[in-house]
Design an enzyme around this catalytic site. Sequence first.
Site, PDB file in Angstrom:
ATOM      1  N   LYS A 107       0.868  -1.189   0.000  1.00 50.49           N
ATOM      2  CA  LYS A 107       0.000   0.000   0.000  1.00 50.49           C
ATOM      3  C   LYS A 107       0.897   1.229   0.000  1.00 50.49           C
ATOM      4  O   LYS A 107       2.022   1.181   0.498  1.00 50.49           O
ATOM      5  CB  LYS A 107      -0.891   0.015   1.251  1.00 50.49           C
ATOM      6  CG  LYS A 107      -2.148   0.816   1.072  1.00 50.49           C
ATOM      7  CD  LYS A 107      -3.192   0.032   0.303  1.00 50.49           C
ATOM      8  CE  LYS A 107      -4.473   0.793   0.086  1.00 50.49           C
ATOM      9  NZ  LYS A 107      -5.526  -0.072  -0.468  1.00 50.49           N
ATOM     10  N   GLY A 219     -20.742   6.582   2.657  1.00 50.17           N
ATOM     11  CA  GLY A 219     -19.878   6.925   1.542  1.00 50.17           C
ATOM     12  C   GLY A 219     -20.694   6.964   0.268  1.00 50.17           C
ATOM     13  O   GLY A 219     -21.739   6.300   0.146  1.00 50.17           O
ATOM     14  N   GLY A 221     -18.700   7.289  -2.840  1.00 50.89           N
ATOM     15  CA  GLY A 221     -17.614   7.338  -3.819  1.00 50.89           C
ATOM     16  C   GLY A 221     -17.692   6.150  -4.753  1.00 50.89           C
ATOM     17  O   GLY A 221     -18.769   5.585  -4.981  1.00 50.89           O
TER      18      GLY A 221
HETATM   19  P1  NAD Z   1     -13.796   7.553  -2.771  1.00 56.98           P
HETATM   20  O1  NAD Z   1     -12.785   8.589  -2.459  1.00 56.98           O
HETATM   21  O2  NAD Z   1     -14.281   7.392  -4.171  1.00 56.98           O
HETATM   22  O3  NAD Z   1     -15.091   7.743  -1.836  1.00 56.98           O
HETATM   23  C1  NAD Z   1     -15.017   7.892  -0.474  1.00 56.98           C
HETATM   24  C2  NAD Z   1     -16.395   8.324  -0.012  1.00 56.98           C
HETATM   25  O4  NAD Z   1     -16.419   8.411   1.415  1.00 56.98           O
HETATM   26  C3  NAD Z   1     -16.810   9.717  -0.528  1.00 56.98           C
HETATM   27  O5  NAD Z   1     -18.174   9.673  -0.885  1.00 56.98           O
HETATM   28  C4  NAD Z   1     -16.627  10.604   0.696  1.00 56.98           C
HETATM   29  O6  NAD Z   1     -17.489  11.737   0.655  1.00 56.98           O
HETATM   30  C5  NAD Z   1     -17.027   9.633   1.778  1.00 56.98           C
HETATM   31  N1  NAD Z   1     -16.587  10.017   3.123  1.00 56.98           N
HETATM   32  C6  NAD Z   1     -15.350  10.359   3.542  1.00 56.98           C
HETATM   33  N2  NAD Z   1     -15.375  10.657   4.859  1.00 56.98           N
HETATM   34  C7  NAD Z   1     -16.661  10.472   5.276  1.00 56.98           C
HETATM   35  C8  NAD Z   1     -17.330  10.641   6.485  1.00 56.98           C
HETATM   36  N3  NAD Z   1     -16.675  11.009   7.588  1.00 56.98           N
HETATM   37  N4  NAD Z   1     -18.665  10.393   6.534  1.00 56.98           N
HETATM   38  C9  NAD Z   1     -19.350  10.002   5.427  1.00 56.98           C
HETATM   39  N5  NAD Z   1     -18.753   9.821   4.248  1.00 56.98           N
HETATM   40  C10 NAD Z   1     -17.438  10.067   4.160  1.00 56.98           C
HETATM   41  O7  NAD Z   1     -13.166   6.169  -2.219  1.00 56.98           O
HETATM   42  P2  NAD Z   1     -13.539   4.699  -2.639  1.00 56.98           P
HETATM   43  O8  NAD Z   1     -12.603   4.283  -3.717  1.00 56.98           O
HETATM   44  O9  NAD Z   1     -15.000   4.571  -2.824  1.00 56.98           O
HETATM   45  O10 NAD Z   1     -13.070   3.909  -1.323  1.00 56.98           O
HETATM   46  C11 NAD Z   1     -13.892   3.835  -0.163  1.00 56.98           C
HETATM   47  C12 NAD Z   1     -13.312   2.778   0.770  1.00 56.98           C
HETATM   48  O11 NAD Z   1     -13.232   1.528   0.081  1.00 56.98           O
HETATM   49  C13 NAD Z   1     -11.901   3.026   1.302  1.00 56.98           C
HETATM   50  O12 NAD Z   1     -11.797   2.464   2.599  1.00 56.98           O
HETATM   51  C14 NAD Z   1     -11.027   2.246   0.347  1.00 56.98           C
HETATM   52  O13 NAD Z   1      -9.776   1.894   0.914  1.00 56.98           O
HETATM   53  C15 NAD Z   1     -11.880   1.037   0.131  1.00 56.98           C
HETATM   54  N6  NAD Z   1     -11.616   0.291  -1.082  1.00 56.98           N
HETATM   55  C16 NAD Z   1     -11.677   0.884  -2.303  1.00 56.98           C
HETATM   56  C17 NAD Z   1     -11.435   0.133  -3.438  1.00 56.98           C
HETATM   57  C18 NAD Z   1     -11.595   0.707  -4.810  1.00 56.98           C
HETATM   58  O14 NAD Z   1     -11.441  -0.056  -5.775  1.00 56.98           O
HETATM   59  N7  NAD Z   1     -11.930   1.957  -4.974  1.00 56.98           N
HETATM   60  C19 NAD Z   1     -11.083  -1.219  -3.327  1.00 56.98           C
HETATM   61  C20 NAD Z   1     -11.048  -1.798  -2.054  1.00 56.98           C
HETATM   62  C21 NAD Z   1     -11.314  -1.033  -0.942  1.00 56.98           C
END
Ligand code: NAD
Length: 428
Positions: A107, A219, A221
């Site tokens: 990571k 979330g 995202g």
């Molecule tokens: P992203 O940046 O696209 O989205 C993150 C979301 O979380 C956003 O909507 C943001 O507004 C929200 N957020 C942040 N702080 C918050 C809070 N305090 N309260 C409410 N919402 C909040 O990120 P992502 O890619 O969707 O990743 C989200 C999680 O999934 C992370 O833990 C990441 O490590 C994990 N993850 C992502 C992937 C991937 O392929 N994108 C793969 C495995 C794990």
Amino acid sequence: MADESYNPFETAQAQFDKVAELLELDSGTKELLRNPLREYHFSIPVRMDSGEVQVFRGFRVLHNDARGPGKGGIRFHPQETVNTVRALAMWMTWKCALVDIPLGGGKGGVVCDPHNLSAREQEQLCRGWVRQLSRDVGPLRDVPAPDVMTNAQHMLWMLDEFETIHGARYPGFITGKPVGMGGSLGRTEATGYGVVYTVREALKNMNIKPEETTASVQGFGNVAQYAIDLYQQLGGKVISASYWDQEDQKGYTFKKEAGFNMDELWPSTDKFGGINKNKAKELGYDILDGRAWIEQDVDILIPAALENEINKTNVHKIGKNVKIIAEGANGPTTIEADETIQKRDIFMIPDFLANAGGVTCSYFEQVQSNMNFFWAKDEVLNKLDTQMTNAFHAVVELAKKKKIYMRDAAYVIAIDRVAHASNARGWV
Ligand code: NAD
């Protein structure tokens, strides 16, 4: 991440220690696997648009590569710490082992807030990150990918820098690239869809039809949006989701009892997973406090924001009808909260199983990039479904057989595979 005293690496190690005891690992194997094999801490100087130089802190942690090259995303986050990166690297090792792909766990991160950086500054940051690590990452060593607040454009800048330094094309160096530039179709959907493949199987095991269920998501995202999309395609109804509002510097939950409509919401979202709350209001969504997502009267909770979000302060607020928690985010549940969830007999689909679709598709991307031959989207998603479904059932079977918690069963399978690979190589 909001609580600065919380150390996710301690959580990751405590989870490991518990399973190491169960597996009766010897002390050498235990010591090797509870710490990273290698880690890099470095400075990245960037000439800002103002003409001044700002120095950013960067990290890359390689937890274990006994089963294959390291694999793991790079986060851009203002509160990034090396302990977060260490924990995430360890979770990647278990995740790759659990879905049985021949990769290890790594990571990376940079302490920065891309909201406040121009595209040119972000490009310099990406290129600087690669310059510091170009000898220690690569298709056969350690393969980065996007994570929180990094995207396909960042990956392409990083690829270009790596190829410029090494003087050849190495599309397998990094994943999450744009489609048409070495990216895989289906990668955007992969993590969120993967979460829902496991939810679908869990519901099947419980004899519940998806169309009779509702869900609330933390979330909005990449992971959350595609989880919502597929879950609704299966007939389920998402009634609320929360997000972090950059302008107001606080979280909000938006809610619609009738269920979300992603087609109407997508045009109002930004690339950071924020939503225009005025547009959401116009579309008939209620705007609630950011913490309200967890208290909703739903069947399924999908935390898909950041780590440490289900903890001792809010675990008791989980609605009485919640039957499944599918952890889209990495490490969203603290150990104390996990104990409460286990006691309540809520079916837990742990993070490194639920969100393994991302890395599985990244692995497919790497395979396609190395072959320079790309598959159709359906082929990618079908392969992903098979891999996730098999991994899910392996965990359920072990949990039933040994009468253990789902998280523990997933750890037993993953840690046993990595311990075996480390032993077989003669490392310990
Ligand atoms: P992203 O940046 O696209 O989205 C993150 C979301 O979380 C956003 O909507 C943001 O507004 C929200 N957020 C942040 N702080 C918050 C809070 N305090 N309260 C409410 N919402 C909040 O990120 P992502 O890619 O969707 O990743 C989200 C999680 O999934 C992370 O833990 C990441 O490590 C994990 N993850 C992502 C992937 C991937 O392929 N994108 C793969 C495995 C794990």
